[in-house]
Design a protein around this motif. Structure first.
Motif, short mmCIF file in Angstrom:
data_model
loop_
_atom_site.label_atom_id
_atom_site.label_comp_id
_atom_site.label_asym_id
_atom_site.label_seq_id
_atom_site.Cartn_x
_atom_site.Cartn_y
_atom_site.Cartn_z
N ASN B 83 0.83 -1.20 0.00
CA ASN B 83 0.00 0.00 0.00
C ASN B 83 0.87 1.26 0.00
O ASN B 83 0.51 2.27 -0.60
N GLY B 84 2.04 1.17 0.65
CA GLY B 84 2.98 2.29 0.61
C GLY B 84 3.47 2.55 -0.80
O GLY B 84 3.53 3.70 -1.25
N VAL B 85 3.80 1.48 -1.52
CA VAL B 85 4.23 1.61 -2.92
C VAL B 85 3.12 2.24 -3.74
O VAL B 85 3.36 3.11 -4.58
N ARG B 86 1.88 1.84 -3.46
CA ARG B 86 0.73 2.40 -4.19
C ARG B 86 0.62 3.90 -3.95
O ARG B 86 0.37 4.68 -4.88
N GLN B 87 0.85 4.32 -2.70
CA GLN B 87 0.76 5.74 -2.40
C GLN B 87 1.87 6.54 -3.08
O GLN B 87 1.64 7.65 -3.57
N VAL B 88 3.09 5.98 -3.10
CA VAL B 88 4.18 6.66 -3.79
C VAL B 88 3.88 6.71 -5.29
O VAL B 88 4.03 7.75 -5.93
N ALA B 89 3.42 5.60 -5.84
CA ALA B 89 3.14 5.54 -7.28
C ALA B 89 2.04 6.52 -7.67
O ALA B 89 2.07 7.08 -8.77
N ASN B 90 1.08 6.76 -6.78
CA ASN B 90 0.02 7.72 -7.07
C ASN B 90 0.56 9.12 -7.32
O ASN B 90 -0.06 9.91 -8.01
#
Lengths: 139, 132
Positions: B83-90
């Motif tokens: 989920n952290g990767v998802r937030q950075v990718a956003n």
């Protein structure tokens, strides 16, 4: 591509000093930890899927280069945890602390706390490398 | 300045996915700090990678408590991380469609890695295969 450039320019160019560095370090240490986490889940899965491969991976982890990487990983884990605690604590209990001055001071405290945990851990990990890879201290 | 009424207006908003995900990051983090720190201090600092082999893993996993501990690590750390990767990718990806594709790709990746980890955790160390 422009989104990529805009975001990266913001990451690098924003001059927010400590608060900005804490944000960047939180992202870098988080991404670094999750990168190793994925590798680590797969390497441990080898004990079941391909035990011979597990021994090869462990031999690789025992090299000096990976030992240095391991020391960096431990820094990532400690910093990410302490900085995360700081963020959660401010958000939930002390929203007034989200001022520039308190943000800067608390970032310094976070870094010092990280070093207090990380430096002793580093001492033992460097000692392990020197014993097993360089034959020092009776290794 | 005209006087304004100081009535506090409270609005109930139904939590959406990102609201739940944000809370998940906080709650999982509180659990992960003791879980991951103890794991790292024990395995990297006290035991050390030079003492690791198949026997070590087998001995550790002979204890059901450590298997449960590792299962908690697998479940919480991997989900928190993805989920952290998802937030950075956003931050780097624009547009609902691209973000949706990225989210689903990360979900599939998370599921695959978690299944691989869970298989080993349940299956344990396979020592029936001759190593030499």
């Amino acid at each position: 591509m422009s989104t990529l450039k805009t975001t990266l320019t913001g990451y690098v160019g924003y001059r927010g000093r400590e608060g900005h560095y804490a944000f960047l370090l939180h992202r870098i240490t988080g991404l670094g930890t999750v990168l190793f986490l994925v590798i680590h889940i797969v390497d441990i899965a080898l004990v079941y899927l391909a035990p011979k491969g597990f021994l090869d991976v462990i031999a690789l982890y025992q090299t000096t280069l990976f030992g240095i990487g391991e020391i960096g990983l431990v820094f990532c884990v400690f910093f990410h945890g302490i900085n995360g605690l700081r963020i959660a604590y401010f958000d939930m209990f002390k929203p007034a602390n989200w001022s520039i001055e308190t943000g800067r001071n608390s970032t310094r405290v976070t870094l010092i706390a990280t070093l207090i945990l990380w430096l002793p851990a580093t001492f033992f990990m460097v000692r392990n490398i020197l014993i097993h890879n360089f034959g020092l201290f009776g290794g | 300045m005209a006087a304004t009424s100081e009535q506090i207006r409270r609005v109930k908003v139904r939590p959406n996915y990102d609201h739940v995900a944000w809370k998940w990051m906080r709650y999982s983090a509180l659990l992960l700090i003791p879980l991951v720190w103890i794991h790292v201090i024990l395995q990297d600092v006290i035991v050390g990678v030079h003492a690791m082999d198949l026997d070590y893993v087998a001995q550790r996993w002979a204890n059901i408590g450590w298997r449960i501990y590792d299962a908690l690590l697998l479940g919480f750390a991997m989900a928190h991380g993805m989920n952290g990767v998802r937030q950075v990718a956003n931050d780097f990806i624009k547009g609902d469609r691209a973000r949706s594709i990225m989210s689903w790709a990360l979900f599939v990746f998370w599921l695959a890695i978690t299944v691989i980890g869970a298989a080993a955790l349940i299956g344990g160390v396979r020592q029936d295969i001759p190593l030499n």
